[in-house]
Scaffold this motif. Structure first.
Motif, mmCIF file in Angstrom:
data_model
loop_
_atom_site.group_PDB
_atom_site.id
_atom_site.type_symbol
_atom_site.label_atom_id
_atom_site.label_comp_id
_atom_site.label_asym_id
_atom_site.label_seq_id
_atom_site.Cartn_x
_atom_site.Cartn_y
_atom_site.Cartn_z
ATOM 1 N N THR A 151 1.075 3.847 -3.192
ATOM 2 C CA THR A 151 0.761 5.264 -2.953
ATOM 3 C C THR A 151 1.945 6.156 -3.295
ATOM 4 N N THR A 203 -2.394 8.533 1.965
ATOM 5 C CA THR A 203 -1.798 9.586 1.140
ATOM 6 C C THR A 203 -1.471 10.806 1.978
ATOM 7 N N ASN A 261 0.838 -1.207 0.000
ATOM 8 C CA ASN A 261 0.000 0.000 0.000
ATOM 9 C C ASN A 261 0.870 1.254 0.000
#
Length: 315
Positions: free
Chosen positions: A20, A279, A16
């Motif tokens: 990102t 994010t 992840n």
């Protein structure tokens, strides 16, 4: 952003981070000891890869995200900080509390930016609740509580409090603005002798603010709720429900020595959910590669771990 970040640990959550950072244009490399996994990630994300931590450190990238297994966090964090390299370490920051303290002290000694990844601190709904508290929307804080309850998944290597509560401890500390001063935890073991399946923690904060955290993986429905009660109003949010932040002006006034309950309709408070918490977390880390962060710090991670460890010594 133009910064080069190396991710250490290419597992499910590590990917992840990798994905990102790739989307942000900041992915420089991935380090993992699993050669086949490295080949897969190199092809999928078109990035440089290392199977050696020494090689990754020697490249002196702008920053490092540590998403390897928890038992490796201390050694990797110590080596990065000793080399003067900014790092973001996934929770838990270490297995042992003393190890966490050492990393915090090392970061201060070397003056190296150091963060612990508590992703809910970057959840826009939680940030909105903090904004409401700071704007005096609920007045003087009385108490807060957080629930993280559902059916499964039952762990065999850690108890339910260690598994579920890190998010809640970090959020309550953030909303109050300081770590708890006194903590007591009540637990119950039903399925395994040394691993609790239910835990209820009571926390006392400065200025007589109270809080509790309820965790269970033996519950008929899922709930991830935060409630804030103050002298002027109340706030609640359920991340497993409709995900709406609600504010109402329910409060109690005194008239002629008698308490009068003032009821009020709840209003939905909008918040910007256009960017994912991960994010936002990585943006904050990258924005503080040259200065010490004030948010989601190593010290905050240490305070969370301190509460978690008390679950092994229930009162």
């Amino acid at each position: 952003m133009g910064k080069k970040i190396c991710v250490i640990g290419g597992g499910a959550w590590g990917e992840n981070h990798i994905r990102t950072l790739k989307e942000m244009g900041c992915l420089a490399a991935v380090m993992d000891k699993n050669e086949s996994r490295l080949r897969e990630l190199a092809e999928k994300y078109e990035t440089q890869v290392f199977s050696s931590l020494d090689e990754a450190i020697d490249c002196r990238f702008d920053g490092y995200v540590v998403s390897s297994s928890a038992e490796t966090h201390y050694d990797i964090g110590r080596r990065l900080l000793s080399a003067g390299l900014p790092c973001l370490i996934e929770k838990p920051m270490t297995i042992e509390l003393e190890q966490s303290r050492q990393l915090v002290e090392l970061a201060k000694e070397k003056n190296v930016p150091f963060m612990v990844a508590h992703i809910l601190l970057f959840h826009p709904a939680i940030n909105k609740i903090k904004e409401l508290i700071d704007s005096d929307a609920v007045g003087e804080l009385y108490y807060l509580y957080s629930t993280r309850i559902k059916f499964g998944v039952v762990r065999t290597e850690e108890n339910v409090f260690e598994s579920f509560a890190p998010h809640d401890i970090a959020v309550l500390d953030y909303l109050v603005g300081s770590p708890a001063e006194n903590i007591s935890i009540h637990t119950a073991n039903f399925l395994q002798e040394d691993i609790c399946d239910y835990a209820l923690a009571y926390l006392e904060y400065p200025n007589s603010i109270k809080a509790h955290i309820q965790t269970s993986w033996l519950h008929p429905f899922k709930e991830q709720r935060v409630v804030v009660v103050g002298s002027k109003g109340m706030i609640w949010f359920d991340d497993a429900g409709d995900k709406q932040v609600r504010l109402c002006r329910k409060h109690v006034e005194w008239e002629n020595g008698l308490p009068q309950c003032r009821d009020s309709e709840a209003q939905v408070i909008p918040y910007d959910s256009s960017r994912l918490p991960l994010t936002r977390e990585l943006e904050y880390f990258i924005g503080h590669l040259a200065e010490m962060p004030e948010f989601s710090t190593g010290e905050a991670g240490y305070n969370v771990l301190k509460v978690l460890k008390m679950a092994r010594k229930p009162k």
